[in-house]
Design a protein around this motif. Structure first.
Motif, PDB file in Angstrom:
ATOM      1  N   LEU A 117     -34.520  11.657  43.469  1.00 10.78           N
ATOM      2  CA  LEU A 117     -34.638  12.016  42.202  1.00 10.78           C
ATOM      3  C   LEU A 117     -36.187  11.530  41.634  1.00 10.78           C
ATOM      4  O   LEU A 117     -36.800  12.038  41.056  1.00 10.78           O
ATOM      5  CB  LEU A 117     -33.531  11.509  41.431  1.00 10.78           C
ATOM      6  N   MET A 118     -36.295  10.133  42.094  1.00  8.45           N
ATOM      7  CA  MET A 118     -37.483   9.239  41.666  1.00  8.45           C
ATOM      8  C   MET A 118     -38.556  10.223  42.360  1.00  8.45           C
ATOM      9  O   MET A 118     -39.631   9.915  41.673  1.00  8.45           O
ATOM     10  CB  MET A 118     -37.235   7.991  41.823  1.00  8.45           C
ATOM     11  N   ALA A 119     -38.629  10.533  43.553  1.00  9.61           N
ATOM     12  CA  ALA A 119     -39.614  11.277  44.236  1.00  9.61           C
ATOM     13  C   ALA A 119     -40.085  12.393  43.432  1.00  9.61           C
ATOM     14  O   ALA A 119     -41.274  12.699  43.024  1.00  9.61           O
ATOM     15  CB  ALA A 119     -39.398  11.629  45.570  1.00  9.61           C
ATOM     16  N   PHE A 120     -39.207  13.362  42.960  1.00  6.24           N
ATOM     17  CA  PHE A 120     -39.545  14.475  42.163  1.00  6.24           C
ATOM     18  C   PHE A 120     -39.898  14.229  40.749  1.00  6.24           C
ATOM     19  O   PHE A 120     -40.899  14.892  40.288  1.00  6.24           O
ATOM     20  CB  PHE A 120     -38.322  15.413  42.103  1.00  6.24           C
ATOM     21  N   MET A 121     -39.462  13.012  40.241  1.00 14.34           N
ATOM     22  CA  MET A 121     -39.796  12.675  38.749  1.00 14.34           C
ATOM     23  C   MET A 121     -41.365  12.319  38.920  1.00 14.34           C
ATOM     24  O   MET A 121     -42.206  12.387  38.098  1.00 14.34           O
ATOM     25  CB  MET A 121     -38.937  11.493  38.364  1.00 14.34           C
ATOM     26  N   ASN A 122     -41.668  11.494  40.074  1.00 13.90           N
ATOM     27  CA  ASN A 122     -43.076  10.985  40.193  1.00 13.90           C
ATOM     28  C   ASN A 122     -44.046  12.056  40.494  1.00 13.90           C
ATOM     29  O   ASN A 122     -45.212  12.139  40.233  1.00 13.90           O
ATOM     30  CB  ASN A 122     -43.245   9.769  41.237  1.00 13.90           C
ATOM     31  N   THR A 124     -54.496  24.936  41.794  1.00  9.47           N
ATOM     32  CA  THR A 124     -53.717  24.010  42.736  1.00  9.47           C
ATOM     33  C   THR A 124     -52.626  23.193  42.022  1.00  9.47           C
ATOM     34  O   THR A 124     -51.675  23.079  42.213  1.00  9.47           O
ATOM     35  CB  THR A 124     -54.823  23.126  43.220  1.00  9.47           C
ATOM     36  N   GLN A 125     -53.350  22.912  40.726  1.00  8.83           N
ATOM     37  CA  GLN A 125     -52.295  22.192  39.805  1.00  8.83           C
ATOM     38  C   GLN A 125     -51.045  22.959  39.600  1.00  8.83           C
ATOM     39  O   GLN A 125     -49.890  22.587  39.353  1.00  8.83           O
ATOM     40  CB  GLN A 125     -52.853  21.487  38.701  1.00  8.83           C
ATOM     41  N   ALA A 126     -51.390  24.096  39.014  1.00 12.40           N
ATOM     42  CA  ALA A 126     -50.313  25.000  38.676  1.00 12.40           C
ATOM     43  C   ALA A 126     -49.235  25.326  39.542  1.00 12.40           C
ATOM     44  O   ALA A 126     -48.183  25.225  39.108  1.00 12.40           O
ATOM     45  CB  ALA A 126     -50.794  26.266  37.892  1.00 12.40           C
ATOM     46  N   ILE A 127     -49.996  25.527  40.822  1.00 11.62           N
ATOM     47  CA  ILE A 127     -48.774  25.921  41.836  1.00 11.62           C
ATOM     48  C   ILE A 127     -47.901  24.761  42.255  1.00 11.62           C
ATOM     49  O   ILE A 127     -46.648  24.705  42.388  1.00 11.62           O
ATOM     50  CB  ILE A 127     -49.496  26.566  43.050  1.00 11.62           C
ATOM     51  N   PHE A 128     -48.610  23.577  42.349  1.00 12.46           N
ATOM     52  CA  PHE A 128     -47.816  22.501  42.428  1.00 12.46           C
ATOM     53  C   PHE A 128     -46.658  22.034  41.566  1.00 12.46           C
ATOM     54  O   PHE A 128     -45.670  21.772  42.082  1.00 12.46           O
ATOM     55  CB  PHE A 128     -49.042  21.316  42.686  1.00 12.46           C
ATOM     56  N   MET A 129     -47.175  22.264  40.173  1.00 18.24           N
ATOM     57  CA  MET A 129     -46.229  21.650  39.170  1.00 18.24           C
ATOM     58  C   MET A 129     -45.040  22.803  39.273  1.00 18.24           C
ATOM     59  O   MET A 129     -43.900  22.285  38.745  1.00 18.24           O
ATOM     60  CB  MET A 129     -46.847  21.753  38.018  1.00 18.24           C
ATOM     61  N   GLY A 130     -45.213  24.130  39.613  1.00 13.76           N
ATOM     62  CA  GLY A 130     -44.182  24.950  39.307  1.00 13.76           C
ATOM     63  C   GLY A 130     -43.273  24.558  40.659  1.00 13.76           C
ATOM     64  O   GLY A 130     -41.919  24.635  40.237  1.00 13.76           O
ATOM     65  N   CYS A 131     -43.840  24.372  41.659  1.00 16.86           N
ATOM     66  CA  CYS A 131     -42.643  24.086  42.832  1.00 16.86           C
ATOM     67  C   CYS A 131     -42.068  22.543  42.531  1.00 16.86           C
ATOM     68  O   CYS A 131     -40.806  22.578  42.698  1.00 16.86           O
ATOM     69  CB  CYS A 131     -43.469  23.748  44.079  1.00 16.86           C
ATOM     70  N   VAL A 132     -42.511  21.818  42.011  1.00 13.42           N
ATOM     71  CA  VAL A 132     -41.929  20.317  41.670  1.00 13.42           C
ATOM     72  C   VAL A 132     -40.772  20.666  40.454  1.00 13.42           C
ATOM     73  O   VAL A 132     -40.055  20.067  40.647  1.00 13.42           O
ATOM     74  CB  VAL A 132     -43.066  19.450  41.099  1.00 13.42           C
ATOM     75  N   CYS A 133     -41.279  21.476  39.473  1.00  6.35           N
ATOM     76  CA  CYS A 133     -40.242  21.850  38.390  1.00  6.35           C
ATOM     77  C   CYS A 133     -38.810  22.303  38.929  1.00  6.35           C
ATOM     78  O   CYS A 133     -37.853  22.171  38.634  1.00  6.35           O
ATOM     79  CB  CYS A 133     -40.698  22.670  37.205  1.00  6.35           C
TER      80      CYS A 133
END
Length: 515
Positions: free
Chosen positions: A274-279, A442-451
């Motif tokens: 959980l904390m990995a994805f939050m970070n 790069t940031q947009a794709i990264f953040m979409g996967c994380v969410c």
């Protein structure tokens, strides 16, 4: 007769389908109820803010101030990455390796200072910790080259790793249960407040034409002020009760550690995931964003600073508001909703057509990113085994940081390896004739996967909303259940001890909701 049998067969099939549908509905209802329950009537915010005693106020203020200045020192690198790169003659991605190093070594600090906190108390380990990271941050401003700078940030990471878990435990253990959500949100936004202060200080440094090094010296001076405040902070009462309970049971902290790991290893793994994805959520949306605004979009220092101030105000508002409502709507429900709404604002945050739209997108995105984070101090402390509330929240947080440590460096390297192209296929160049990295995509794709990953993680998790921190429980390795205050008091009387503070009253109605 055949027709009647056929009718009976059809009726039986319909009954079976109805039973199956009913079971499916029951499962879905159980899942829904585990995430969302009809909220109680919220307590007035003003009442929660003003109904604290002096000890609770100074304890919370000290914890908040320490976490704020910790964040100030950390974001000093993020805000000056471009200037440091020019000074040392390297690429910004080389400087972001210092951020990665800091994040990777934070679990060591969480382990060292967390273990000390559970054995000796929260107060003195916190004071030692803040002195250590202040000295290291000041030394960072004197680094003659990148290698020395990265080495100092590595040691800073160890010191920084001890601050969050100890501060959160000390702050939340002293507060009323009904105020936990609100102050969880406020405490966590010490991070955004530190970022905001660092942004303003960096703006002043740049405007005056001073070196990036000044920002590190200023941060170190501010952090030392927190030491003075913490001289008036008393030790955590739940820690004192747990310490006395260990003495009564004849239990060493090492034995207790083994029992906790044996009984709760699956929960501990979940907390780290959980904390990995939050970070990933916070570092993926913050660490490279100032560099993106400056190098890809070409905004000047004034516009970059204004944008950082705007989205940090969004973070502070989101963390406080969502943290407050998580006491009533549930921790996981609030995190899931924030993750969904974070994803909805990614396009405006990364691809806004002008500075105003980017600023609005950044405000909204950070409102929900830090809205989710505002829930975390309360949620992760409630999930932690009671006897290890000093160690486990901070360790889970920093192990999550370790997993997500390379967020900004991954984004920077991918963006630099995939520069922006013009319509004719040629690479777009900056004023120095270098390729412009595509940080935005790069940031947009990264953040979409994380969410998406965070939503799944939250849905399969557990929560123990509004757990009573005043009730001391140790783990019984033989019976497989918790040893509560009644058993501890009974043992105390058998040993001829006078009644101690471990003799707890039952939790008040509505104070312990285990889901």
């Amino acid at each position: 007769m055949a027709k009647e049998n056929k009718d009976l067969d059809v009726s039986s099939v319909e009954q079976i389908e109805n039973v199956q549908e009913s079971k499916t509905r029951q499962i879905l209802r159980k899942i829904k109820d585990s995430i969302y329950q009809k909220p109680e009537k919220p307590t007035n915010v003003w009442h929660l803010l003003t109904n604290l005693n002096n000890t609770q106020r100074i304890t919370f203020a000290a914890a908040f101030f320490g976490w704020t200045l910790d964040a100030f020192d950390f974001f000093s690198v993020t805000l000056t990455a471009t200037s440091i790169a020019k000074d040392f003659g390297v690429e910004p991605s080389d400087v972001t390796s210092a951020i990665t190093t800091t994040l990777m070594l934070r679990p060591i600090g969480a382990l060292i200072f967390g273990a000390l906190a559970d054995k000796y108390g929260r107060r003195w380990p916190l004071m030692i910790d803040i002195v250590l990271y202040s000295i290291i941050n000041m030394a960072s401003g004197f680094a003659p080259n990148l290698q020395t700078f990265i080495g100092l940030r590595a040691v800073f990471g160890i010191a920084m790793g001890g601050e969050w878990g100890l501060g959160a435990s000390l702050a939340l253990e002293s507060l009323p249960v009904e105020a936990r959500g609100l102050f969880s949100g406020i405490y966590q936004q010490g991070y955004a407040t530190g970022y905001l202060l660092a942004t303003v200080a960096n703006y002043g440094v740049v405007r005056n034409g001073s070196s990036w090094r000044v920002l590190f010296w200023v941060g170190a001076a501010f952090a030392l002020l927190a030491v003075i405040i913490r001289f008036w902070v008393p030790e955590s009462e739940p820690f004192e009760k747990t310490k006395e309970a260990r003495k009564i049971l004849g239990r060493s902290i090492f034995k207790e550690t083994w029992v906790v790991i044996k009984k709760h290893w699956l929960r501990l793994i979940y907390m780290v995931i959980l904390m990995a994805f939050m970070n990933f959520l916070s570092h993926g949306s913050q660490d490279l964003y100032p560099t993106f605004l400056q190098t890809q979009l070409g905004y000047d220092n004034d516009q970059k600073t204004a944008t950082s101030v705007i989205y940090n105000f969004g973070a502070i508002c989101g963390g406080t508001i969502v943290g407050y409502y998580s006491n009533y709507f549930g921790r996981r429900f609030c995190i899931a909703v924030c993750a969904i709404l974070t994803g909805a604002f990614i396009p405006l945050w990364a691809f806004g057509p002008n500075i105003q739209s980017l600023q609005f997108g950044a405000f909204a995105l950070q409102f929900f990113v830090q809205g989710a984070w505002g829930v975390i101090p309360a949620h992760i402390n409630e999930l932690a085994p009671p006897a290890f509330r000093g160690l486990m929240p901070g360790l889970a947080y920093q192990l999550g940081n370790l997993i997500s440590a390379a967020s900004s460096q991954i984004q920077a390297v991918i963006g630099e390896n995939n520069p922006i192209k013009n319509e004719d296929g040629s690479y777009r160049l900056d004023s120095d004739g270098k390729n412009i990295a595509n940080y935005g995509l790069t940031q947009a794709i990264f953040m979409g996967c994380v969410c998406a990953c965070l939503i799944i993680t939250v849905l399969v998790g557990k929560e123990e909303r509004n757990r009573d921190f005043g009730v001391v429980e140790l783990e019984d390795d033989r019976s497989g259940r918790a040893v509560g205050p009644a058993e501890i008091t009974e043992l105390s009387m058998e040993q001829g001890r006078p009644p101690t503070s471990n003799e707890e009253k039952e939790p008040r109605s509505g104070q312990s909701t285990v889901q």
